[in-house]
Design an enzyme around this catalytic site. Structure first.
Site, PDB file in Angstrom:
ATOM      1  CD  GLU A 148      -3.807  -4.507   1.222  1.00  0.00           C
ATOM      2  OE1 GLU A 148      -4.349  -4.090   0.766  1.00  0.00           O
ATOM      3  OE2 GLU A 148      -2.660  -4.295   1.980  1.00  0.00           O
ATOM      4  CE  LYS A 207       1.379   0.982   3.152  1.00  0.00           C
ATOM      5  NZ  LYS A 207       1.989   0.238   1.925  1.00  0.00           N
TER       6      LYS A 207
END
Length: 396
Positions: A207, A223
């Site tokens: 990420e 997410k």
């Protein structure tokens, strides 16, 4: 090195709902037929557990030890409990109220043979049930931690909050080869190792917390997680809960970038793209903006740290709640790690990260809680995130 758990790595306990039987029940739990009868978390009835804990127990971490492992089982139990938010070094001190932080307490089992060892006596004849450990410590937290977030959402305090759990285990030898294997996992955009005097961090994060190149500021929040199967991918794409949670975080990241961007330049290039990291599907978006004139590193860090995908929304309210509910600090996790140079910044969010100090290996995992969250599903998701990390640290 004591080998406990399905991956042969020393302890690194399961973050799993007690009795729910997800992949990777700790070794020594008995055959599958026995594990299947453990029942749901609500059926856990540990002897002498206080009434406030009964019926709401979720396993947070466990330690198994046998006579052949060596060492002092009493000291191991005390150290393990302290590492998981239950300091018992001085029993004359009054309770510090761990119940309010989510940690309920721990079950402790010590065999007669281990007791004899502690007394300096012979441990006796071979055990008739060798699968049983001689020491078992199981730390429990309230599934009500998720309920506390849901209650705050109902009051309008937050829209979403991310809860993170921690696991630690003693190790022997050089931890760098294991941490290097972690950094080499496929899909680790920010894979690598950083070391210092008496510490080391291994990161396999996919990420992007923030990247700046040629005046363009980019963040790529992740997410939403499911196992990397066809069913898992379909579930992630179809989940209204995961999509709503994801969009909340994208909006938060848009607001963060707007604080340091030229007016009107914040855009979402890609929304809810499902990509694979090791044995997981993850949903990722790309948010971009043109940097405001004179943007410096300090202002960039103030605007983007900590990352919204591991805090919640609104960020400050979520962080306040996190500080009250998480009994152990986040350490090397949920922070930033990467590279900076004149005109270029590329920092990853330290998810999928492990750290070593002089005595223990540490891992963290968590998930975002929304109004639609189910406590046991959230714990199972955290377990799924740590599975590749534990396996890699063990060399599997």
């Amino acid at each position: 090195m004591r080998k406990v758990g399905p991956y042969g790595v020393e302890t690194l306990p399961q973050v799993c709902a007690a009795g729910s039987g997800p992949a990777g029940l700790a070794a020594g739990s008995g055959p599958a037929a026995l594990a299947a009868h453990r029942g749901p978390a609500a059926s856990i009835d540990v002897p002498a557990a206080p009434a406030v804990c009964r019926g709401a127990l979720t396993e947070r971490a466990r330690l198994h030890w046998s006579l052949g492992d060596g060492g002092d089982p009493a000291a191991l139990a005390e150290e393990f409990l302290a590492a998981h938010g239950l300091p018992l070094h001085d029993l004359t001190r009054p309770s510090t109220g761990q119940h309010g932080t989510g940690v309920c307490g721990a079950a402790l089992y010590l065999s007669a043979a281990a007791g004899a060892l502690l007394a300096g006596a012979p441990t006796g004849a071979p055990e008739p049930a060798p699968a049983l450990p001689d020491l078992a410590v199981v730390v429990y937290q309230h599934a009500a931690a998720v309920d506390a977030v849901r209650a705050a959402i109902g009051r309008g305090d937050v829209y979403q909050s991310n809860l993170v759990g921690h696991a630690a285990a003693p190790y022997t030898g050089d931890p760098l080869p294991a941490l290097s294997r972690l950094g080499a996992l496929p899909g680790a955009r920010y894979g690598g190792v950083l070391t210092g005097d008496g510490w080391a961090i291994g990161c396999a994060s996919p990420e992007t917390l923030v990247e700046v190149t040629d005046g363009q500021v980019i963040t790529r929040p992740i997410k939403g997680t499911r196992p990397a199967t066809a069913t898992g991918r379909a579930e992630l794409l179809a989940s209204a809960k995961e999509r709503a949670e994801h969009i909340m975080i994208v909006d938060l990241e848009r607001n963060d970038l707007a604080r340091i961007a030229r007016t009107g330049t914040v855009t979402v290039d890609e929304l809810f793209a499902v990509r694979r990291w090791c044995d997981l599907w993850q949903a990722e978006s790309t948010v971009r903006a043109a940097a405001a004139d004179g943007l410096g590193l300090a202002d960039l860090l103030r605007a983007t740290c900590p990352g919204g995908s591991v805090t919640g929304a609104p960020k400050l309210a979520a962080l306040t709640q996190i500080s009250a509910l998480e009994p152990v600090g986040r350490g090397a996790s949920m922070g930033a790690l990467g590279w900076v140079a004149p005109g270029h910044v590329d920092l990853g969010l330290t998810i999928r990260t492990a750290a070593a100090d002089g005595q223990r290996l540490h891992t963290w995992a968590g998930g975002g809680i929304t109004w639609d969250s189910d406590a046991h599903a959230e714990v199972a998701e955290a377990a799924a995130k740590t599975t590749p990390i534990r396996a890699t640290l063990a060399g599997r």
